[in-house]
Design an enzyme around this catalytic site. Structure first.
Site, PDB file in Angstrom:
ATOM      1  CE  LYS A 184      -3.899  -2.445   0.240  1.00  0.00           C
ATOM      2  NZ  LYS A 184      -3.353  -3.855   0.024  1.00  0.00           N
TER       3      LYS A 184
HETATM    4  C1  LIG Z   1      -4.849  -4.792   0.600  1.00  0.00           C
HETATM    5  C2  LIG Z   1      -6.306  -5.099   0.615  1.00  0.00           C
HETATM    6  C3  LIG Z   1      -6.964  -5.892   1.607  1.00  0.00           C
HETATM    7  C4  LIG Z   1      -6.225  -6.347   2.638  1.00  0.00           C
HETATM    8  O1  LIG Z   1      -5.443  -5.569   3.555  1.00  0.00           O
HETATM    9  P1  LIG Z   1      -4.591  -6.484   4.586  1.00  0.00           P
HETATM   10  O2  LIG Z   1      -3.902  -5.495   5.435  1.00  0.00           O
HETATM   11  O3  LIG Z   1      -3.593  -7.099   3.867  1.00  0.00           O
HETATM   12  O4  LIG Z   1      -5.376  -7.411   5.240  1.00  0.00           O
HETATM   13  C5  LIG Z   1      -8.347  -5.867   1.602  1.00  0.00           C
HETATM   14  N1  LIG Z   1      -8.965  -5.222   0.535  1.00  0.00           N
HETATM   15  C6  LIG Z   1      -8.459  -4.615  -0.375  1.00  0.00           C
HETATM   16  C7  LIG Z   1      -9.172  -3.996  -1.353  1.00  0.00           C
HETATM   17  C8  LIG Z   1      -7.216  -4.532  -0.368  1.00  0.00           C
HETATM   18  O5  LIG Z   1      -6.528  -4.082  -1.495  1.00  0.00           O
END
Ligand SMILES: *Cc1c(COP(=O)(O)O)cnc(C)c1O
Length: 382
Positions: A184
């Protein structure tokens, strides 16, 4: 396998390592520590949210939202099929059925005009996913939720810093979930946050996050012994990871500025391929302020995408695609879904490709990527 230009790369933007050392030496590395509180204060201040709780992941934050919504077996939650598995799993863990809806071809977000037809007497919540950090049509979604007495849980995993008509994503629904996974914009390895909206269930949320105990009240000196008061799990963030995250949050503006530049470079360098009709790009509507989470291109068909991936791979450049639509996955089929139900999702997910995108991606490397893509199409049309 290591690539000359990887798809993603974790990075340090400021004082992260110093803060991690400070956390270890300070003697509070578990949950509810000083860096967790600093992160929560920063996130609430930045987004204007009533309260933000740091969690072990966005997945955990979505699970907490499912618990706080009081979902029960037989309930239904409306969401796109074009999303990460956690969106569906968090609801499924409560026994609720994910009810999929197709996406819009321009933003790849849930098609707000298809939601009402999916509402049944069992519907409890709508779960919009702000794909790529671009807002879903929240005015329509919130109006539907109000009319049908539903909760709205925003999967804002990719959307910290993005806005919809001036409002911060993650703070518009009843609940919002952010991710700080290493893919992210701001990261701490694994991490997330739950945003609590107005009718705040803060006390209960704190209890769910601390294994169903009132330890948060104990830490504040409000009770002299903490005990088991509700269901819960270990959703609380380690202060070590919060220390990493706080170092990143302090650099949020420079990180976003660099990502904006990278995004603009891709758009400019790929413009001739768009003009020639080789690729198209998803749209960012004017009323959506964007955090430059990713850069995706749409190829003509799956075969072209596969050939381009191979061409880039031969140059040691890693480009990847997502998502396998949840309704066509093995689990989706177990839930009774089948291919053909959501044509826009199936079409776009088969043609979309994400380009390398990370804070330390250099201008030179970016030009290497776009030159390689241009070369691919030049070879095919010559
Ligand atoms: C990355 C992501 C998640 C999960 O995030 P984590 O922190 O890895 O649990 C959930 N939904 C979307 C749309 C994502 O891009």
């Amino acid at each position: 396998m290591r690539h000359r230009i990887p798809f993603n790369k974790p990075f340090i933007a400021g004082r992260e390592l110093e803060y991690i050392a400070e956390s270890v030496l300070g003697g509070h590395t578990s949950g509810d520590g000083p860096f967790m509180k600093r992160c929560e204060k920063w996130l609430a201040g930045r987004t204007g949210a009533a309260r933000v709780l740091l969690t072990t992941s966005c997945t955990a934050a979505l699970e907490m939202a499912g618990l706080l919504c009081g979902l029960r077996p037989g309930d239904e939650v409306i969401m796109p099929s074009y999303t990460f598995v956690s969106t569906a799993n968090a609801m499924l863990l409560r026994g609720a059925r994910p009810v999929f809806v197709d996406i819009r071809p321009d933003t790849l977000n849930i098609d707000e005009n298809l939601i009402e037809a999916a509402i049944t007497p069992r519907t409890r919540a709508i779960l919009p996913v702000h794909y790529a950090g671009v807002a879903c049509e929240m005015d329509t979604i919130m109006a539907l939720a109000a009319a049908h007495d539903l909760k709205v849980i925003e999967d804002a995993a990719q959307a910290l810093g993005s806005r919809y008509k001036g409002r911060e994503l993650g703070t518009i629904g009843h609940f919002g979930a952010f991710s700080f996974h290493e893919t992210k914009n701001v990261i701490c390895g694994e991490g997330g946050a739950l945003v609590l909206g107005q009718d705040t269930q803060l006390e209960r949320a704190e209890i769910l996050r601390e294994k169903g105990t009132d330890r948060a009240r104990f830490f504040r000196g409000q009770v002299d012994k903490y005990t088991w008061v509700d269901v819960g799990s270990s959703f609380i963030s380690s202060d070590l990871l919060a220390a990493y995250l706080y170092g990143q949050l302090e650099q949020f503006d420079p990180i976003t500025a660099r990502r904006k530049q990278i995004h603009a470079n891709y758009a400019a360098q790929l413009a001739p391929l768009v003009a020639a009709g080789h690729i198209t790009l998803p749209t960012v509507p004017d009323h959506c302020e964007f955090n430059y989470h990713l850069f995706a291109i749409l190829l003509r068909d799956t075969a072209t995408r596969a050939a381009l991936i191979e061409h880039l791979q031969a140059l040691s450049i890693l480009a990847v695609f997502h998502y396998v639509p949840l309704h066509t996955s093995p689990m989706g089929e177990k839930l009774g879904y089948r291919a053909g139900q959501f044509p826009v999702t199936e079409d776009l997910s088969a043609r979309l490709l994400r380009l390398p995108f990370y804070f330390e991606l250099s201008d030179d490397d970016q030009r290497t990527v776009t030159a390689a893509i241009a070369e691919f199409f030049a070879e095919r049309t010559s």
